[in-house]
Write a protein that holds these residues in place. Structure first.
Motif, PDB file in Angstrom:
ATOM      1  N   ALA A  21       0.832  -1.208   0.000  1.00  0.00           N
ATOM      2  CA  ALA A  21       0.000   0.000   0.000  1.00  0.00           C
ATOM      3  C   ALA A  21       0.867   1.257   0.000  1.00  0.00           C
ATOM      4  O   ALA A  21       0.564   2.234  -0.703  1.00  0.00           O
ATOM      5  N   ALA A  22       1.960   1.237   0.774  1.00  0.00           N
ATOM      6  CA  ALA A  22       2.846   2.397   0.842  1.00  0.00           C
ATOM      7  C   ALA A  22       3.464   2.698  -0.518  1.00  0.00           C
ATOM      8  O   ALA A  22       3.563   3.863  -0.928  1.00  0.00           O
TER       9      ALA A  22
ATOM     10  N   TYR B 160       2.256   1.904  -3.499  1.00  0.00           N
ATOM     11  CA  TYR B 160       1.232   2.432  -4.399  1.00  0.00           C
ATOM     12  C   TYR B 160       0.939   3.899  -4.104  1.00  0.00           C
ATOM     13  O   TYR B 160       0.645   4.682  -5.015  1.00  0.00           O
ATOM     14  N   MET B 161       1.023   4.285  -2.830  1.00  0.00           N
ATOM     15  CA  MET B 161       0.769   5.670  -2.438  1.00  0.00           C
ATOM     16  C   MET B 161       2.044   6.508  -2.455  1.00  0.00           C
ATOM     17  O   MET B 161       2.056   7.643  -1.993  1.00  0.00           O
ATOM     18  N   ARG B 162       3.148   5.888  -2.940  1.00  0.00           N
ATOM     19  CA  ARG B 162       4.438   6.563  -3.051  1.00  0.00           C
ATOM     20  C   ARG B 162       4.925   7.073  -1.696  1.00  0.00           C
ATOM     21  O   ARG B 162       5.360   8.210  -1.544  1.00  0.00           O
ATOM     22  N   GLN B 163       4.837   6.186  -0.705  1.00  0.00           N
ATOM     23  CA  GLN B 163       5.292   6.492   0.648  1.00  0.00           C
ATOM     24  C   GLN B 163       6.498   5.619   0.997  1.00  0.00           C
ATOM     25  O   GLN B 163       6.774   4.627   0.325  1.00  0.00           O
TER      26      GLN B 163
END
Length: 389
Positions: A23-24, A26-29
């Motif tokens: 998830a990180a 994909y959210m560029r985190q």
């Protein structure tokens, strides 16, 4: 803790980390933040599925040991001595400057004198994990940047060990002058022992059995952990011992092979470290200290790059390298957490001081990781352009 619960904890940690890291990305985190969040969610202060955060942190410390061992593999003894000579004054001045800033903030918020001193000591150090895990080594510029950072962190680790000895001795009513003196003898003695062990034992075994990869891997782990344990026994630390073990075999013809084979093992334990850090923090208890913790964190994140750039430029480093070094060392340290934990164990500081330093450390970890990942080349960069290993 039973073995089945340990296995269940590992299952939760790595399955959860895989989901949150996905998830990180994909959210560029930054993935490191995902591990911290997972620890807070599953730990004893969250849903309570992983209850022994201390055990996880103890296991995760092996990751720090392997990280420093691998870094030592890329640094010859001659280069290390040259860099330590260059960065000693820089490190000492930075220790005083950053500690002074945090102490002033603690004083301004009404903490008592002993708490103010402990907060200042805790704020003096930078994170070995953040500073080095996010550093690529495949580009010549970053090889030198890494060498400068390693020398600073090594000196900081030594200062932190002395500080913890003094804190523990003060809590017990006597300053350990003899123990501190032994430290200054123990470090060169450890280096001599490691050099002799490598030259007359380990290197000969490497050359004789280098085709048997399983044996090379086993011998390397034994060497790393053996010297690390020796360092701990001598009053130093496992981390300094592991780094010394790596430097001792840096000139070995098999060093590059060892470095590549150890990276997955290092990453396994470092995931557990960040999970343990998140799991061991009680967010509800930190509500009363969120303002001073945030002030300390933001001030250090701003001031550290400025001070490091000024001092390193005086040592003939480029403006670019000096500023980048400051950004990569802009956070608090794992030693910050150890300092306040020992002080609390010895009854020297209030519980609020412990929580304040913990929260400030986590804030700097998160912001620093974002800053580095977004701005500079790292192995886990969000941008393909910046991703380097």
């Amino acid at each position: 803790m039973h073995s089945d619960s340990i296995l269940f904890s590992i299952f939760l940690i790595f399955s959860g980390a895989a989901l949150l890291a996905t998830a990180a990305l994909y959210m560029r985190q930054a993935m490191l933040v995902a591990y911290l969040v997972l620890g807070a969610m599953l730990g004893p202060w969250g849903v309570g599925l992983v209850t022994d955060a201390q055990l996880i942190q103890d296991i995760a410390r092996i990751g720090i040991i392997f990280l420093l061992f691998l870094l030592g593999l890329n640094l010859s003894p001659q280069k290390l001595f040259q860099l330590i000579k260059e960065t000693t004054l820089v490190t000492l001045f930075c220790t005083l400057a950053f500690g002074g800033v945090a102490s002033i903030v603690a004083w301004g918020f009404g903490f008592n004198p002993v708490d103010i001193i402990i907060v200042g000591i805790a704020a003096s150090f930078s994170s070995t994990i953040i500073g080095l895990k996010l550093l690529p080594t495949t580009v010549l510029h970053h090889r030198h940047t890494g060498e400068v950072i390693i020398s600073i962190l090594l000196l900081q680790d030594f200062i932190a060990i002395i500080a913890m000895l003094v804190i523990q001795g003060y809590g017990q009513g006597a300053l350990p002058v003899a123990d501190i003196a032994r430290l200054f003898l123990a470090l060169p003695a450890l280096g001599v022992i490691a050099w002799i062990g490598h030259r007359y034992v380990v290197l000969k075994l490497f050359l004789k059995f280098d085709r048997i990869q399983e044996y090379v891997f086993l011998l390397t782990i034994g060497w790393c952990l053996g010297i690390a344990q020796l360092a701990e026994t001598m009053g130093l630390s496992y981390e300094i011992g592991a780094f010394t073990a790596g430097v001792a075999i840096a000139t070995s013809p098999i060093a590059l092979h060892i470095a590549s084979s150890f990276k997955p093992l290092r990453d396994f334990f470092l995931v557990m470290f960040f999970f343990g850090l998140g799991a061991g923090f009680d967010l509800s208890a930190a509500a009363d200290v969120v303002i001073p913790a945030t002030v300390i964190a933001i001030l250090l994140l701003i001031i550290k790059p400025v001070v490091f750039r000024f001092l390193l430029v005086t040592q003939s480093e480029s403006n670019e390298l000096a500023w980048e070094t400051g950004v990569r060392l802009g956070q608090l340290s794992e030693f910050s957490l150890l300092v306040v934990f020992i002080a609390r164990q010895n009854g020297l500081i209030a519980l609020e001081t412990l929580y304040m330093v913990q929260l400030a450390t986590i804030i700097t970890f998160i912001i620093s990781a974002y800053w580095i990942v977004a701005k500079y080349p790292t192995p886990i960069a969000i941008s393909d352009r910046l991703r380097r290993d």
